[in-house]
Design an enzyme around this catalytic site. Structure first.
Site, mmCIF file in Angstrom:
data_model
loop_
_atom_site.group_PDB
_atom_site.id
_atom_site.type_symbol
_atom_site.label_atom_id
_atom_site.label_comp_id
_atom_site.label_asym_id
_atom_site.label_seq_id
_atom_site.Cartn_x
_atom_site.Cartn_y
_atom_site.Cartn_z
ATOM 1 N N LYS A 1 19.213 -38.768 129.235
ATOM 2 C CA LYS A 1 18.552 -39.048 127.848
ATOM 3 C C LYS A 1 18.501 -40.448 127.773
ATOM 4 O O LYS A 1 19.100 -41.378 128.051
ATOM 5 C CB LYS A 1 19.375 -38.533 126.799
ATOM 6 C CG LYS A 1 18.421 -38.392 125.529
ATOM 7 C CD LYS A 1 19.349 -37.695 124.479
ATOM 8 C CE LYS A 1 18.509 -37.580 123.320
ATOM 9 N NZ LYS A 1 19.423 -36.979 122.129
ATOM 10 N N SER B 1 17.120 -33.316 119.589
ATOM 11 C CA SER B 1 16.157 -34.347 120.151
ATOM 12 C C SER B 1 16.219 -34.464 121.378
ATOM 13 O O SER B 1 15.408 -35.178 122.231
ATOM 14 C CB SER B 1 16.600 -35.836 119.395
ATOM 15 O OG SER B 1 18.150 -36.005 119.803
ATOM 16 N N SER C 1 21.602 -31.981 118.682
ATOM 17 C CA SER C 1 20.419 -32.527 119.695
ATOM 18 C C SER C 1 20.631 -32.144 121.320
ATOM 19 O O SER C 1 19.752 -32.051 121.899
ATOM 20 C CB SER C 1 20.311 -33.783 119.511
ATOM 21 O OG SER C 1 19.571 -34.005 118.524
#
Lengths: 92, 484
Positions: free
Chosen positions: B80, B155, B179
């Site tokens: 990420k 996310s 997330s």
């Protein structure tokens, strides 16, 4: 909340906002606050506090790295530098 | 295209095949790069592909030759883009960090690097982790690989899409309110969040510091566990990590008592999600586990409490982005003007909303009514959880109240978007570990008139375990998926 509250908060948060954006955010805040206000119904004493299990956990400030070892890497990311210093506008 | 079957590949299988010389780390990395080249322009899972991926793979191959290879050596992973990898662009999908290159490796990266992981690239996300759909990225939405008109969740939507579409073997996400778990359920993969303090956040760009954890995303439970075992542990650089001397792992039992908070599953849940949930409960019974109804009296307040504490911490954490030391810099009339213009230009709409909301709940007149009250409620919730965990080994809920929604469906209504986190936030509020496990599919957008078949959308269930009970989650997750 009123428009002047948004203006004050934007100033505290250091974000420049257009009139249009302030009005939009005001509407959104009303709906978000409407949602989070449900906690006012909860029966809880706000002095409810407890320290966790992990305490006094800061590492010792010892064995410093060689001075200047990371300076170049860090300054590479700084928008404005002068002779190894970070440059900002006059404050006083 | 290579003939490695990426679809059925797991970390252990890839390791054994590389060890046996069936394929090399270079060939494996190339296979993933080929899929990325084909699919990423459409999916937008990766923001950056690292140009040195094959070079990293060559290093891994050397370790297979000299016998120092570990389980994760040569395993291609996606990271990420809010986790620092030295010299690589690390943007948190924000314009304010668009040109930022990390100055150091995050602790989790250092640990994976040591094991010989190949970093393929940085994945898309909601800006700074603010969102449940990846629509808040400054660099465009990530599409759901099961239906390109729908969101991947967020996310960590880039990481879950990358795993789901075979654009990497496993990935790192972060998890502040769900997330890693919610997008995993939308994309049909496993998403895991460890106990607060079990994994170092040093080098992960902070969102809500009392909530953030780095999590693993993978196709099955074992892979998520392998990645977690590599990244966990005490760290001098993150004082919130739990010292090894305080680690007390609860015992893993063969037959597990599963608690269901029925009082929390009454409204606002999609019919198909609820049906799938009941089927999952039946499956757990068939596997020999015991189901028990539990009561979490304050859980209805979890989401509202989260949307006070999290923005408060966001407003504080994002104050460091001022155009002075790193990131975007915009010229104003004076120093204050520099700050105002830089932050106006650099932050997207959701980041601004959260900063304003956080500034509000922390301001003198409202501090007691919001922040203090939320903090107290959080303590009460922790006690509720501790009490329930005296009776049950895990708590079960759906991961998300709906399957993946359409791109644009909720982007104009912040509160609707926030409701996507309803089942996941309580694990962050209380600090317990949690995992989302794929639990089946539901069909959407079929057309009964012309008999057109719809899209199969993945669903997920979430288990939460007591503090440091990661192993219980891995055990029941493997049981559920039928992993050995």
């Amino acid at each position: 909340m009123e428009l002047k509250d948004i203006e004050k908060l934007a100033e505290l948060a250091r974000i420049e906002m257009s009139q249009e954006e302030k009005e939009k955010i005001l509407g959104e805040m009303d709906s978000i606050l409407g949602f989070i206000d449900q906690i006012q119904k909860a029966d809880v004493n706000i002095t409810e506090r407890e320290a966790g299990d992990i305490r006094n956990i800061m590492r010792e400030d010892e064995n410093p790295h060689e001075s200047g070892k990371y300076t170049e890497d860090i300054l590479r990311e700084v928008p404005k530098t002068r002779e190894g210093y970070i440059e900002v506008k006059k404050i006083l | 295209m290579s003939n490695i079957d990426l679809k059925s590949l797991t970390i252990r299988k890839a390791h054994e095949d590389m060890k046996a010389g069936v394929f090399s780390a270079r060939e494996l990395t190339q296979a993933y790069l080929d899929v990325i080249a084909e699919k990423n322009p459409n999916l937008n899972a990766y923001l950056f592909i690292f140009e040195d991926a094959l070079k990293q793979a060559d290093e891994a191959d050397k370790r297979f030759k000299d016998g120092t290879a570990e389980l994760l050596t040569g395993i291609p992973m996606a990271i990420k883009n809010n986790i620092c990898i030295k010299d690589k662009p690390t943007t948190a999908a924000s314009k304010i960090l668009e040109n930022y290159r990390a100055v150091y490796d995050a602790t989790v990266i250092e640990k994976l690097r040591k094991a010989g992981v190949v970093f393929l690239g940085g994945t898309n996300m909601d800006e700074f982790g603010h969102g449940a759909s990846t629509e808040n990225s400054a660099f465009g939405v990530t599409k759901n690989p099961h239906d390109n008109t729908r969101v991947a969740g967020g996310s960590s939507g880039g990481s879950t899409t990358a795993v789901s579409a075979n654009c990497c073997l496993a990935a790192l996400g972060t998890d502040t309110g769900g997330s890693s778990r919610q997008p995993a359920s939308f994309c049909g993969v496993v998403g895991f969040k460890p106990t607060y303090g079990r994994v170092s956040r040093y080098g992960a760009i902070a969102m809500g510091s009392s909530l953030d954890q780095v999590g693993s995303i993978a196709k099955n439970v074992e892979d998520a566990e392998i990645v977690y075992n590599q990244i966990k542990g005490d760290d001098n650089m993150d004082s919130t990590t739990i010292p090894e001397s305080l680690i007390k792992e609860p015992k893993v039992k063969e037959k597990i008592v599963v608690g269901i908070p029925r009082n929390f599953l009454k409204e606002g849940i999609d019919e198909d999600v609820m049906k799938n949930f009941e089927e999952s409960v039946e499956k757990l019974k068939l596997l020999g586990h015991t189901i028990k109804e539990i009561n979490l009296p304050n859980i209805d307040y979890a989401l509202a409490t989260y949307y006070i504490i999290m923005p408060a911490e966001v407003s504080t954490n994002l104050s460091r982005f001022d155009g002075v030391r790193f990131g975007l810099h915009k010229e104003g009339e004076n120093l204050l003007g520099d700050y105002m213009k830089t932050r106006a230009e650099g932050f997207g709409p959701e980041a601004r909303r959260r900063i304003i909301l956080g500034t509000y709940v922390l301001s003198a007149g409202y501090y007691d009514a919001y922040y203090n009250k939320a903090t107290a409620l959080r303590e009460v919730m922790k006690k509720d959880f501790a009490k329930v965990f005296e009776e049950v080994d895990v708590i079960l809920t759906p991961t998300s109240p709906t399957p993946a929604f359409k791109i644009g469906e909720k982007s104009n209504d912040p509160v609707q978007m926030y409701l996507a986190d309803i089942f996941t936030v309580s694990a962050n509020m209380t600090g317990v570990p949690a995992i989302s496990i794929p639990s089946g599919f539901t069909e959407r957008d079929s057309n009964p008139v012309d008999g057109q078949k719809g899209k199969q959308l993945p669903l997920g269930i979430q288990f939460m375990a007591p503090w440091m009970g990661e192993n219980i989650l891995f055990k029941i997750g493997k049981d559920f998926l039928g992993e050995d």
